[in-house]
Motif scaffolding. Structure first.
Motif, PDB file in Angstrom:
ATOM      1  N   PHE A  36      10.605  -0.118   4.341  1.00  0.00           N
ATOM      2  CA  PHE A  36      11.372  -1.434   5.273  1.00  0.00           C
ATOM      3  C   PHE A  36      12.010  -1.432   5.406  1.00  0.00           C
ATOM      4  N   SER A  37      12.442  -1.633   7.182  1.00  0.00           N
ATOM      5  CA  SER A  37      14.134  -2.402   7.480  1.00  0.00           C
ATOM      6  C   SER A  37      13.910  -3.217   8.038  1.00  0.00           C
ATOM      7  N   GLN A  58      10.624  -1.575  -3.915  1.00  0.00           N
ATOM      8  CA  GLN A  58      10.684  -1.907  -5.492  1.00  0.00           C
ATOM      9  C   GLN A  58       9.988  -3.171  -6.121  1.00  0.00           C
ATOM     10  N   TYR A  59      10.346  -4.252  -5.277  1.00  0.00           N
ATOM     11  CA  TYR A  59       9.891  -5.430  -5.302  1.00  0.00           C
ATOM     12  C   TYR A  59       8.146  -5.343  -5.360  1.00  0.00           C
ATOM     13  N   LEU A  60       7.677  -4.984  -4.698  1.00  0.00           N
ATOM     14  CA  LEU A  60       6.075  -4.721  -4.015  1.00  0.00           C
ATOM     15  C   LEU A  60       5.558  -4.265  -5.532  1.00  0.00           C
ATOM     16  N   ALA A  61       6.178  -3.014  -5.414  1.00  0.00           N
ATOM     17  CA  ALA A  61       5.596  -2.045  -6.585  1.00  0.00           C
ATOM     18  C   ALA A  61       5.431  -3.373  -8.051  1.00  0.00           C
ATOM     19  N   GLY A  62       6.495  -3.537  -8.210  1.00  0.00           N
ATOM     20  CA  GLY A  62       6.548  -4.528  -9.424  1.00  0.00           C
ATOM     21  C   GLY A  62       5.482  -5.705  -9.584  1.00  0.00           C
ATOM     22  N   GLN A  63       5.300  -5.880  -8.718  1.00  0.00           N
ATOM     23  CA  GLN A  63       4.385  -7.207  -8.341  1.00  0.00           C
ATOM     24  C   GLN A  63       3.308  -6.676  -8.870  1.00  0.00           C
ATOM     25  N   LEU A  64       2.776  -5.598  -8.360  1.00  0.00           N
ATOM     26  CA  LEU A  64       1.027  -4.905  -8.289  1.00  0.00           C
ATOM     27  C   LEU A  64       1.109  -4.058  -9.561  1.00  0.00           C
ATOM     28  N   GLY A  85      -5.874  -6.707  -1.725  1.00  0.00           N
ATOM     29  CA  GLY A  85      -6.099  -6.268  -3.532  1.00  0.00           C
ATOM     30  C   GLY A  85      -7.113  -4.658  -3.301  1.00  0.00           C
ATOM     31  N   PRO A  86      -5.982  -3.942  -2.704  1.00  0.00           N
ATOM     32  CA  PRO A  86      -6.682  -2.809  -2.955  1.00  0.00           C
ATOM     33  C   PRO A  86      -6.456  -1.551  -4.221  1.00  0.00           C
ATOM     34  N   ASP A  87      -7.735  -0.778  -3.851  1.00  0.00           N
ATOM     35  CA  ASP A  87      -7.877  -0.356  -5.738  1.00  0.00           C
ATOM     36  C   ASP A  87      -7.035   0.671  -6.021  1.00  0.00           C
ATOM     37  N   ARG A  88      -5.689   1.326  -5.448  1.00  0.00           N
ATOM     38  CA  ARG A  88      -4.697   1.849  -5.160  1.00  0.00           C
ATOM     39  C   ARG A  88      -3.860   1.632  -4.570  1.00  0.00           C
ATOM     40  N   ALA A  89      -2.228   1.674  -4.502  1.00  0.00           N
ATOM     41  CA  ALA A  89      -1.186   1.404  -3.565  1.00  0.00           C
ATOM     42  C   ALA A  89      -0.478   2.325  -3.710  1.00  0.00           C
ATOM     43  N   VAL A  90      -0.382   2.899  -2.545  1.00  0.00           N
ATOM     44  CA  VAL A  90       0.918   4.245  -2.376  1.00  0.00           C
ATOM     45  C   VAL A  90       2.224   3.291  -1.640  1.00  0.00           C
ATOM     46  N   ILE A  91       3.137   2.871  -2.318  1.00  0.00           N
ATOM     47  CA  ILE A  91       4.657   2.062  -1.980  1.00  0.00           C
ATOM     48  C   ILE A  91       5.940   3.186  -1.858  1.00  0.00           C
TER      49      ILE A  91
END
Length: 468
Positions: free
Chosen positions: A196-197, A236-242, A222-228
């Motif tokens: 992200f930028s 980091q925020y997005l990974a923490g939220q998911l 709502g993906p089964d798996r998320a690659v972040i």
């Protein structure tokens, strides 16, 4: 084609008749809907009418009275800086607004899937930089592993123009913020967030709106798996939220800046080596240093994201490693277009913002840098920190002089046009140098696309070398 279902006999407005718009009209017609098309460009309307589609000026006050849904091409603003007049009329009339991505997810599944041994999967890739390379690399890895795969969205074909996926087939989608922001349906099986930028800030009314558009793919998809990618706070925020906790392997964290640790699933690159860790143990390692199609740390980040996405589908590390070496890269993205007398010539015309250009500058030593164009918001200061390998800058664009002044501490020559920049860079380059086109700016002051700009660079480099 993916026929659009659920609108049998209904009039569906199609606004914008470029590649995705015409594909949408065809898919709507195939599914039993009645497309009602409009584009301000008379040539686009003529092309649609040539295929038998009715065209109607949808900006007229009563034009949407019989329209059940309005489908909008991604380049048309639907909210900021202000809605297109036709979209504003749709809002007033209570007509739902969607895009081809929303229609794709709504219509993808078919009755044939009941007889498949393995249902098709969708991998959707978004982020600020590296989306195209990551998407193309995922597609390449799947094909190399013998899987049926199609590439579409913001790269390749329009999403509704692809073939219905077969048993075990995979659809790989590159999705821009313009596409994720408006789609009414987003249901990928695997979703990838590269990095992200700042970019497209006017279209999203600032950085928060831009991130919110990206986040929809995950929060609403709502993906089964998320690659972040977690090299920025937003990732980091997005990974923490998911994630439900450190060991939750539904979220795969990716980095090209540091070693990741913990009980979860991580893929990271350090000093040219990709490592996969699960449950606190290393399970695979790949040397990326000699992978010609993926030079530099930014491409190593793309490699990590693609690796993680296909590992979710069960592709073995050794298969991935072999396929990395056969990946040729994409045109206009760190593309080696020539090598002569010890000098490399690299076309990274896709580096249209400061962050992507900075990553390109960090990928090569001894750079003769062709840059400039239509400058975006945010200034050029982040480039200066990444420009330690720049020997000299050759600045193009209508505002080349103003652009050059901002390159403090870098020897810069105002060339204005590509012909002059290439001629001077070729004449002055020495063995070990890299002549790099990484504009850090949009192309629209001199070219109609970044592709045309990259093609001009490539043609002029080859012509100069032929003359030499």
């Amino acid at each position: 084609m993916i026929p659009v279902t659920g609108f049998d006999g209904q009039n569906i407005g199609v606004l914008g008749l470029g590649r995705s718009g015409l594909a949408t009209a065809r898919a709507l017609r195939a599914g039993g809907a009645v497309p009602v098309c409009w584009d301000d460009n008379p040539a686009a309307r003529e092309a649609a009418e040539g295929e038998g589609f009715a065209c109607r000026d949808l900006s007229r006050p009563d034009a949407l009275d019989d329209i059940a849904r309005l489908v909008v091409s991604p380049g048309i603003p639907h909210l900021y800086p202000r809605p297109n007049p036709v979209i504003a009329l749709a809002y007033d009339a209570g007509v739902p607004v969607d895009n081809d991505i929303g229609l794709f997810f709504r219509s993808l599944a078919s009755g044939a899937w009941d007889d498949f041994d393995t249902p098709p999967r969708v991998i959707a890739v978004t982020g600020s930089n590296g989306k195209s390379t990551t998407s193309a690399l995922i597609h390449h890895l799947l094909l190399a592993a013998g899987r049926s795969a199609q590439l579409a969205g913001n790269i390749g074909r329009g999403v509704l123009d692809i073939d219905p996926p077969d048993d075990g087939g995979v659809v790989v989608l590159e999705l821009s913020s313009y596409q994720t922001d408006l789609a009414r349906a987003l249901t990928p099986d695997v979703a990838v967030f590269t990095n992200f930028s700042p970019d497209h800030l006017d279209r999203h009314a600032g950085l928060g709106g831009y991130f919110a558009a990206k986040r929809r793919l995950f929060a609403e998809g709502g993906p089964d798996r998320a690659v972040i990618g977690v090299d920025e706070p937003e990732g980091q925020y997005l990974a923490g939220q998911l994630s439900e906790g450190a060991a939750d392997d539904r979220v795969i964290r990716v980095s090209s800046a540091r070693k990741l640790s913990g009980p979860g699933w991580q893929v990271f690159a350090r000093k040219g080596f990709l490592s996969e860790w699960r449950k606190g143990k290393q399970v695979a390692s790949i040397d990326l240093r000699d992978v010609a199609g993926l030079p530099g740390a930014h491409n190593h980040q793309n490699a990590c994201a693609a690796y993680a996405a296909v590992r979710v589908l069960g592709i073995a590390p050794r298969v991935i490693e072999t396929a990395f070496h056969s990946f040729a890269g994409l045109p206009h993205r760190s593309q080696l277009v020539a090598e002569a007398h010890g000098v490399r010539y690299v076309n990274d015309s896709k580096a249209t913002n400061v962050d992507s250009a900075a990553k390109a500058l960090m990928a090569f030593p001894k750079i003769r840098w062709i840059c400039g164009g239509l400058e975006k918001e945010g200034g050029l200061d982040p480039l200066l920190e990444a420009a330690g390998s720049v020997i000299k800058a050759y600045v193009i664009g209508r505002e080349a002089a103003a652009f050059a002044v901002k390159l403090r501490g870098i020897e810069a020559e105002v060339c204005t046009d590509m012909a002059t920049a290439v001629a001077h860079a070729v004449a002055e380059a020495e063995a070990g140098d890299t002549v790099l086109l990484a504009p850090a700016a949009a192309s629209f002051d001199q070219y109609d696309s970044f592709e045309r700009r990259g093609e001009d660079f490539t043609a002029r480099v080859k012509a100069a070398l032929d003359q030499g």
